[in-house]
Design an enzyme around this catalytic site. Structure first.
Site, PDB file in Angstrom:
ATOM      1  NE  ARG A 105       3.012  -5.021  -1.040  1.00  0.00           N
ATOM      2  CZ  ARG A 105       3.127  -4.539  -2.270  1.00  0.00           C
ATOM      3  NH1 ARG A 105       3.531  -3.296  -2.460  1.00  0.00           N
ATOM      4  NH2 ARG A 105       2.842  -5.289  -3.305  1.00  0.00           N
ATOM      5  CE1 TYR A 219       6.123 -13.870  -2.998  1.00  0.00           C
ATOM      6  CE2 TYR A 219       4.593 -14.585  -4.696  1.00  0.00           C
ATOM      7  CZ  TYR A 219       5.031 -13.625  -3.805  1.00  0.00           C
ATOM      8  OH  TYR A 219       4.380 -12.422  -3.721  1.00  0.00           O
ATOM      9  CG  ASP A 296      -0.164   0.913  -7.606  1.00  0.00           C
ATOM     10  OD1 ASP A 296       0.403   0.478  -8.629  1.00  0.00           O
ATOM     11  OD2 ASP A 296      -0.351   0.229  -6.579  1.00  0.00           O
TER      12      ASP A 296
END
Length: 421
Positions: A105, A219, A296
């Site tokens: 991120r 992952y 969001d």
């Protein structure tokens, strides 16, 4: 030339700054933290998110730091058996026009931040907490915690699930507590035993291990140098909390229902932190005159659809294209933006919320789920995610009816494939 204030300097806010500035507007991005930075670990970028980054002009730069996934791999977390996989290679990439990739991120945020810093039309201002807004027929004002005010032609609230702009605009109180606790850790890939890496195809797969009332997802991130671990437990918790440190023994105890292989993966983790997952119900209203919500702040969702960042990026593209107009049209364009985006994002919100019905069963219900998934061909699995991954131009696709309608927002037949953590 118009001036727009964006509240929130995360991925959605910075993407919107680039999208809006490309239409000639001056943009001021306000961030409550002293510095513009992004917390968290890995995120997944489906093709629709990469298409949005392409439209922002940072697609190639982003792809250069991602790890392209070859499959979404579903494992029975109790038996350790490989149930099915959704291939993400040639046919998938040709169909959707982009790969499915994972990235840290903070690395994606850095790319957007550097592009904003290089844009003369974008100003970034940290240590600037917004508590609300006001407006007149001709402008909009943000109210600051220190008592100050800043005025522009419009305000966009991209300030997250606890948005101060949403609190005033929608007024729906605190986020909904899901009752699901997630535990996260990041470990060097070199510390993962070779047989485990081979078993779960760790270098090129998003893999998840489904168990009774829980599941584990992993992952690679950071160019494949690290492994991102995220384990979810449906424990019925009622308290919101974020980033609490937790010891390894506690994590293993919470996931005692998983089999030996999944627990071996969990045992590799260290520096675990835990969060109670929260979201909100879909909202019909995202705008108030010259004020609008994004990301969001507009449609917070559980991470099980792996679409939070992708949907915020789609918002940014649509809003930027609609704001190719004078300031007097901003309020009407905000309403159009809401009408175009709310049904698609609501469907993703609800799909993420309902996905645990297939993630977390036990006994005969889990066996039936496995049988169903095994019966689906790769093409059928791909068809299942097309409505999420297949959007290339979110504005055009909404106008032409490719995006779902309100009637589509019944409970979907959600599959764990394509709903990842």
């Amino acid at each position: 030339m118009s001036r727009i204030i964006i509240v929130g300097g995360g991925i959605g806010g910075l993407a919107t700054a680039l999208s809006v500035s490309a239409r000639g507007h001056q943009v001021l991005v306000l961030e409550r933290a002293p510095e513009f930075a992004e917390i968290g670990a890995g995120i997944q970028l489906a093709p629709n998110g990469l298409h949005a980054l392409d439209r922002l002009g940072v697609g190639e730069e982003t792809r250069a730091i991602t790890v392209r996934m070859d499959e979404l791999r579903f494992m029975d977390g109790v038996s350790g058996r490989h149930v099915t996989s959704l291939p993400l290679t040639e046919e998938y990439r040709e169909r959707f026009g982009n790969p499915y990739a994972v990235v840290h991120r903070a690395e994606l945020h850095r790319i957007l931040l550097e592009r904003c810093l290089a844009d003369d039309r974008v100003e970034l201002r940290g240590d600037c907490e917004v508590t609300g807004y006001g407006q007149s027929p001709h402008d909009a004002t943000v109210l600051l915690k220190d008592g100050g005010q800043l005025t522009a032609d419009a305000v966009i609230g991209a300030d997250g699930i606890n948005s101060a702009i949403r609190a005033q605009l929608v007024g729906d109180g605190a986020p909904r507590i899901s009752g699901i606790t997630v535990y996260r850790a990041v470990i060097p890939m070199a510390e993962v035993p070779a047989e485990l890496r081979d078993l779960a195809h760790m270098d090129r797969a998003v893999a998840w291990w489904a168990g009774p009332h829980c599941h584990l997802v992993h992952y690679p991130i950071a160019g494949g140098r690290h492994l991102n671990l995220a384990a979810s437990k449906d424990d019925g918790g009622t308290e919101a909390f974020a980033g609490r440190p937790v010891d390894e023994a506690t994590v293993l105890g919470e996931f005692a229902g998983l089999g030996d292989t999944a627990r071996r993966l969990l045992s590799l983790g260290r520096g675990w932190k835990t969060w109670m997952l929260v979201d909100r119900d879909p909202a019909d209203t995202w705008t108030d005159g010259r004020v609008a919500l994004l990301g969001d702040a507009a449609h917070p969702m559980l991470h099980y659809a792996a679409q939070g960042a992708c949907q915020a990026l789609e918002d940014a593209i649509v809003l930027g294209e609609l704001l190719d107009c004078p300031a007097g049209s901003f309020a009407a364009r905000f309403e159009e933006y809401t009408a175009l985006r709310r049904e698609r994002t609501a469907r993703v919100q609800l799909a993420a919320r309902w996905s645990t019905a297939l993630w977390h069963p036990s006994g005969e219900a889990a066996a039936s789920r496995n049988t169903l998934l095994e019966s689906l061909t790769p093409a059928e699995l791909t068809d299942h995610v097309t409505w999420m991954h297949g959007v290339r131009d979110p504005l055009r696709d909404s106008l032409t009816g490719t995006a779902p309608t309100r009637a589509a927002l019944t409970r979907p037949a959600t599959s764990p494939i394509g709903a990842t953590a």
